[in-house]
Design a protein around this motif. Sequence first.
Motif: not given
Length: 431
Positions: A36-37, A39-40, A44, A211-212, A215
């Motif tokens: 997930r990280w 991907s974010a 970005a 999204p980044y 998080m």
Amino acid sequence: MTAEGAAAEGTSAEPARPAAEPERPTAEPGSPVGGRWVSALSLANLGVWVGWFGPLQLLLARQAEHLTPDHKASTLALVTGVGAAVSMVANPVFGALSDRTTASVGRRIPWVVGGVTGGAAGLLVLAGAQSVATVVAGWCLVQLALNAAFAALTAAVPDQVPARQRGLVGGWLGVSQVGGILAGTALATAAGGVTAGYLACAVFSVVAAVPYVLMRRDTPLRAADRPVFRWRTFLAGFWIDPRRHPDFAWAWLTRFLMNLSYSISTMYLLYYLTDAVRYEGDADNGVLILTALNALTLLSTVVISGIRSDRSGRRKSYVIWSGLVISAATLLLAVWQTWTGAVVASLVLGLGFGVYTAVDFALLTDVLPTAEDRGKDLGVINIANALPQVLAPVIAAPVVTHVGGYTALYVLAGALALAGSVLVRRIRSVP
């Protein structure tokens, strides 16, 4: 590797901390990062590249052609050259400032937020520009702001990613880079005009960072740990003595040569199709097709090469061979100036650049001088990305006009890539 195995390799016996945060901002990360990280972060980064390459691939060239049809090449050289000069200074400065930032959300996230917001503002200025001076001002704002975001996103990798995963993450950042070039070109083409193209790129750049930022995976720096600011020390820090850090110096030089080759190869692609290839269709669509083909082969190599370099630890051989492939692609553009030749060269260039993008980034993070200055040191490395954009138009315009046309231009690009490939062997600390 399992989470338990990763924790066992850590350096502390304290109770488990969130995987997102090492104990100190300068600590070497122990726990692996999750999908997930990554991907974010990649999304970005994709937004930043869209903000850069929608204009660079098409929109700035079209504006130059509209505003000064008789001097389009020199106008494009002026705009991109001045903007690249701003980028060359902005990236290390913002990287150094992010190293010293004490915001509660962390050192890097505030610069990502401010950077994409400012970049979007610059794209809006470009959307309404009616003079060369306004285009220069708008593009400088885009370069200034997006480099703040890019410096922070790049520094997040050694902050958060253990060395054994950096080839993998570098591969996904390579995917986002080429995806940004492709998406930026597609947005600029599909929007239906220069103004609409800039607006589409601005919106995409901002939305992609959300999204980044949400998080909130960042490591705060305590105010008590921030060094005292002194101008002389701050400015002197941008000089990294090659005698004390020779591997860093060789890594910088090889990246500079490879990026100069790439900048020379791509900056005049639109004019190459119209003036050398005599492309019969819409040249904008031709650039989009070549960019898509380049992306296709790049995506086939970028992630897997990063993973394999992580497993083997032998990064230099990947960088050397990728440089040879890039050199071969530029020579194809020099001697085979047809649409078929351009297609083949784009496919070959993607193969080489995919390997280079993933593995060279991981190699760079392995030779950073100090953990305290990751943002600044990566910013200095990124001068090797920006300086070629300043020099490429200065070199390319007279070569095309007075020396040997596009044949001489792409022979020069091939020679630079070959030199960058060979000099990687001088880096001693990386297998």
